[in-house]
Design a protein around this motif. Structure first.
Motif, short mmCIF file in Angstrom:
data_model
loop_
_atom_site.label_atom_id
_atom_site.label_comp_id
_atom_site.label_asym_id
_atom_site.label_seq_id
_atom_site.Cartn_x
_atom_site.Cartn_y
_atom_site.Cartn_z
N GLY A 306 0.25 -1.16 0.28
CA GLY A 306 0.25 0.10 0.28
C GLY A 306 0.66 0.88 0.11
N PHE A 307 2.09 0.71 -0.05
CA PHE A 307 3.18 2.51 -0.28
C PHE A 307 2.24 3.31 -1.61
CE2 PHE A 307 6.45 -0.06 1.53
CZ PHE A 307 6.77 0.50 2.88
N PRO A 308 2.43 5.29 -1.57
CA PRO A 308 2.44 5.73 -2.15
C PRO A 308 3.77 5.71 -3.39
CG PRO A 308 2.07 6.59 -0.14
CD PRO A 308 2.30 5.70 0.28
N GLU A 309 3.26 5.77 -4.51
CA GLU A 309 4.75 4.83 -5.29
C GLU A 309 5.07 5.96 -4.68
OE1 GLU A 309 5.74 2.87 -8.51
OE2 GLU A 309 3.53 2.20 -8.10
N SER A 310 5.51 7.13 -5.33
CA SER A 310 6.71 7.98 -4.62
C SER A 310 8.06 7.22 -3.45
CB SER A 310 7.11 9.11 -4.69
OG SER A 310 5.53 9.75 -3.42
N GLN A 311 6.75 6.38 -2.94
CA GLN A 311 7.80 6.40 -1.10
C GLN A 311 8.13 4.85 -1.54
OE1 GLN A 311 7.54 8.98 1.20
NE2 GLN A 311 7.59 10.20 -0.47
N LEU A 312 7.18 4.17 -2.03
CA LEU A 312 7.80 3.02 -2.77
C LEU A 312 9.40 2.65 -3.34
CD1 LEU A 312 7.43 -0.32 -2.61
CD2 LEU A 312 5.63 0.12 -4.66
N LYS A 313 9.33 3.77 -4.34
CA LYS A 313 10.79 3.75 -4.56
C LYS A 313 11.46 4.04 -3.78
CE LYS A 313 12.85 5.82 -8.74
NZ LYS A 313 14.71 5.77 -8.23
N PHE A 315 11.50 3.97 -0.64
CA PHE A 315 12.26 2.67 0.17
C PHE A 315 13.04 1.55 -0.08
CE2 PHE A 315 10.57 -1.12 3.07
CZ PHE A 315 11.43 -0.69 3.67
N ARG A 316 12.50 1.31 -1.41
CA ARG A 316 13.11 0.35 -2.07
C ARG A 316 14.70 0.68 -2.57
NH1 ARG A 316 8.71 -1.76 -6.87
NH2 ARG A 316 8.83 -4.17 -6.07
N ASP A 317 14.84 1.90 -2.49
CA ASP A 317 16.59 2.22 -3.08
C ASP A 317 16.63 2.36 -1.55
OD1 ASP A 317 16.26 3.29 -5.63
OD2 ASP A 317 15.92 5.37 -4.48
N SER A 318 16.21 2.32 0.01
CA SER A 318 17.01 2.69 0.74
C SER A 318 17.66 1.04 1.23
CB SER A 318 16.07 2.89 2.25
OG SER A 318 15.13 4.03 2.14
N ILE A 319 16.55 0.20 1.09
CA ILE A 319 17.47 -1.37 1.61
C ILE A 319 18.00 -1.64 0.41
CG2 ILE A 319 14.75 -1.60 2.01
CD1 ILE A 319 13.67 -2.65 -0.04
N HIS A 320 18.34 -0.92 -0.43
CA HIS A 320 18.91 -1.76 -2.07
C HIS A 320 20.77 -1.51 -1.12
CE1 HIS A 320 16.39 -4.74 -3.94
NE2 HIS A 320 15.70 -4.02 -3.95
N LEU A 321 21.17 -0.29 -0.85
CA LEU A 321 22.00 0.06 -0.13
C LEU A 321 23.16 -0.90 0.70
CD1 LEU A 321 21.25 3.57 1.72
CD2 LEU A 321 22.42 3.53 -0.80
N PRO A 322 24.19 -0.70 -0.24
CA PRO A 322 25.23 -2.23 0.50
C PRO A 322 25.33 -2.20 1.96
CG PRO A 322 26.66 -0.74 -0.64
CD PRO A 322 24.60 -0.13 -0.70
N TYR A 323 25.29 -0.94 2.62
CA TYR A 323 25.67 -1.61 4.19
C TYR A 323 24.43 0.08 5.00
CZ TYR A 323 28.74 2.59 2.47
OH TYR A 323 28.84 4.14 2.72
N GLY A 324 24.31 0.09 6.00
CA GLY A 324 24.03 0.94 6.46
C GLY A 324 22.49 0.29 7.67
N LEU A 340 8.85 -5.53 7.19
CA LEU A 340 10.61 -6.33 7.15
C LEU A 340 10.54 -7.59 6.34
CD1 LEU A 340 11.54 -5.75 10.65
CD2 LEU A 340 12.13 -4.58 8.22
N TYR A 341 9.62 -8.54 6.44
CA TYR A 341 9.80 -9.63 5.58
C TYR A 341 9.35 -9.33 3.75
CZ TYR A 341 9.25 -12.83 9.58
OH TYR A 341 10.04 -14.01 10.92
N ALA A 342 9.06 -9.11 4.12
CA ALA A 342 8.54 -8.05 2.28
C ALA A 342 9.42 -7.85 1.41
CB ALA A 342 7.11 -7.30 1.97
N ALA A 343 10.44 -7.22 2.40
CA ALA A 343 12.28 -6.36 2.05
C ALA A 343 13.05 -7.36 2.26
CB ALA A 343 12.30 -5.52 2.75
N LEU A 344 12.61 -8.72 2.96
CA LEU A 344 14.06 -9.64 2.83
C LEU A 344 13.75 -10.91 1.71
CD1 LEU A 344 14.19 -10.88 6.60
CD2 LEU A 344 15.78 -9.34 5.28
N LEU A 518 7.57 7.70 5.03
CA LEU A 518 9.06 7.16 5.63
C LEU A 518 10.02 8.58 4.95
CD1 LEU A 518 11.33 4.96 4.52
CD2 LEU A 518 11.21 6.25 1.64
N LEU A 519 10.52 8.23 6.11
CA LEU A 519 11.84 9.83 6.89
C LEU A 519 13.25 9.39 5.71
CD1 LEU A 519 11.85 11.85 9.54
CD2 LEU A 519 14.14 11.26 8.68
#
Length: 573
Positions: A306-313, A315-324, A340-344, A518-519
């Motif tokens: 149910g993410f707004p489209e802009s926020q989904l992008k 969030f995906r950018d954040s979880i695809h970073l190599p570290y952090g 979290l399970y969806a991200a994993l 999403l902050l």
């Protein structure tokens, strides 16, 4: 719910004549339907005159059903408005309910109220009397409603198979099996436990509350985050019901004075369900709370959350970073683990070593190494994390950051080349950054390690079968909600209200969807973190940088017809 007397008529009156008398059809329409019906029968077709009238568009199913009730001199009932008694429905097994096309729905004094399409079917009434042991009071319901009700309510006697789980079972299995078998002799308690388990799973309940009162026993289900009372079994069954469930969960049935926890795995209709059981002594006896986790449930993907489209992008950018570190915040039951399970699931690949430490493991995921916290064995979040770091992980998921030690290891892991996903209990996204400070994490570590913080809630989704649109003016709506997201020249808006029907169990809602905030920890937010700025100040800056707040996302979902204003305010006010 009171039934409605369809009216008085002679049983000699035909359905067609009754419909004419009631003003539902004209004489000409009846003649046309009779002619078409005769042709249908001559060609070998089957069916009833009422169905022909409906097919021609001369009347509707409810009018025909009322006429049938009138003819049989029984009550007409709409199951949309009738609260079906689950204990009554359980008296007829699913196969019999489908075969007889009938469903017990309640009691009238000493008689069993049975919903039927053909209430003058004497053979069926006699058979149900023999099966249930009750005198039958037939009531007439529409065919479509009855079919839905049978599928929803009649499947309450499915076999339940207990299944041991190596992670959960630390008791003597032979002893547990003997206890279960000895308790089978208490048939009412066994049947009631089966009824509760089956109905909870059928209604997609997340929790079951079995609560003894002074003169009654109450069973409530938490469905889509809201508690609903589903039945009031006889209070005399309380002790045997509690014993039955405690035996299945491997708990001490002799200990009724102190809290206990137990776990079990049940197999129902090919599905594997984990039950966590908590017993709590109360003034009138033990209260049981059961948490349900469906192992066979399909994992939700990120786009389905149910993410707004802009926020989904973002969030995906954040979880695809190599570290952090990426944190998900919100109160208990707000869907953090699901996110979290969806991200994993999206990150899971052959090139990545993903390790989680959880309490409990809610979903089993192929290709991911999941560690169950076990404090009695010395395995806590902190000790588990230290061991994980020695196992060459690329991505670490921590079920929850609860204390300074866990927070520090998580932050240091994020700084040393690992991607860390975890949850934290705060009300909004900016509050997570200050919360880490409350856990004695230095601001420079927080600013350097945290990539993003996602705050979330769950709102119930409107049932598309029964939702009703209505139009409200901008002026009227802004009196109570000044920040509702109207478009610039919009003077009024069409939104929806919940109604309730049989398909949504008269709640008006089916399922839930996430509301998100999403902050992204930008350079500006990092500077504010280093200066120990307040959460409110950081939130204002984040909005200027494009953050959609929880409240705004909730009202955007109202605009889209996903939920109601009342539901958004209930969750977000």
């Amino acid at each position: 719910m009171e039934t409605q007397r369809a009216g008085l008529s002679s049983k000699r009156d035909s359905i067609g004549e009754i419909l004419i008398t009631n003003g539902d059809i004209t004489r000409e329409q009846l003649e046309e339907a009779l002619e078409m019906h005769r042709k249908k029968v001559q060609k070998g077709g089957r069916g009833l005159l009422g169905q022909t009238l409906i097919e021609l568009g001369f009347t509707n199913e409810e009018a025909v059903t009322r006429a049938v009730a009138n003819q049989a001199n029984v009550d007409f009932v709409s199951l949309e408005d009738y609260e079906i008694d689950s204990t009554a429905a359980a008296l007829l097994d699913p196969d019999s309910a489908r075969r007889y096309h009938s469903l017990p729905i309640g009691y009238d004094n000493s008689r069993l109220v049975v919903a039927m399409m053909h209430p003058n079917d004497i053979v069926t009434i006699d058979d149900i009397r023999l099966i249930t042991g009750y005198e039958v009071k037939p009531v007439c319901v529409s065919d479509s409603e009855l079919k839905v009700a049978i599928e929803q309510y009649a499947r309450t006697s499915a076999d339940i198979e207990t299944s041991s789980d190596a992670d959960y079972e630390e008791r003597d299995e032979t002893h547990a099996t003997e206890d279960i078998q000895s308790s089978v002799g208490d048939k009412p308690a066994v049947q009631l436990a089966n009824l509760i388990f089956n109905q909870a799973i059928r209604n997609a309940a997340s929790d079951v509350h079995i609560e003894p009162q002074e003169k009654s026993l109450r069973v409530r289900f938490r469905i889509d985050g809201v508690l609903h009372e589903v039945m009031q079994p006889p209070v005399r069954l309380h002790a045997s019901l509690v014993s039955r469930i405690k035996v299945i969960a491997g708990m001490d049935i002799a200990n009724r004075r102190s809290p206990q926890d137990g776990r079990t795995t049940l197999k129902m209709d090919g599905r594997v369900i984990d039950f966590r059981v908590a017993a709590l002594p109360s003034a009138y006896g033990e209260k049981l709370t059961l948490r349900l986790l469906d192992r066979s449930a399909r994992l939700i993907t990120l786009p389905e959350l149910g993410f707004p489209e802009s926020q989904l992008k973002k969030f995906r950018d954040s979880i695809h970073l190599p570290y952090g570190c990426v944190l998900v915040t919100g109160p208990t039951g707000s869907g953090k683990s699901t996110t979290l399970y969806a991200a994993l699931s999206e990150l899971n690949s052959i090139e990545k070593n993903i390790i989680t430490v959880e309490d409990p493991i809610e979903y089993r995921m192929n290709g991911i190494n999941q560690v169950q916290v076990n404090p009695r064995a010395g395995l806590t979040f902190a000790t588990g994390l230290r061991s994980i770091l020695r196992n060459d992980p690329d991505i670490i998921m921590i079920g929850e950051i609860r204390d300074h030690e866990t927070a520090r290891i998580a932050i240091e892991s994020a700084l040393t080349g690992h991607l860390v996903l975890s949850t934290l209990h705060t009300n909004d996204s900016a509050g997570a950054l200050t919360r880490l400070g409350d856990m004695s994490i230095e601001p420079y570590l927080t600013a350097s390690s945290v990539n993003a913080v996602l705050a979330q809630r769950l709102v119930r989704v409107l049932c598309k079968q029964c939702r009703e649109p209505y139009t409200i003016s901008r002026e009227e709506l802004q009196k109570s909600i000044p920040d509702f997201p109207f478009k610039r020249d919009e003077k009024e808006i069409t939104i929806y209200k919940h109604v309730g029907c049989l398909r949504c169990s008269n709640t008006g809602y089916t399922g839930r969807v996430g509301v998100y905030e999403l902050l992204r920890v930008t350079d500006t937010i990092k500077e504010m973190t280093l200066k120990n700025s307040s959460a409110g100040e950081m939130a204002k800056v984040a909005v200027k940088e494009g953050m959609i707040t929880l409240r705004r996302d909730g009202f955007l979902k109202v605009r889209e017809g996903v939920t109601t204003i009342e539901e958004a305010l209930r969750v977000l006010a």
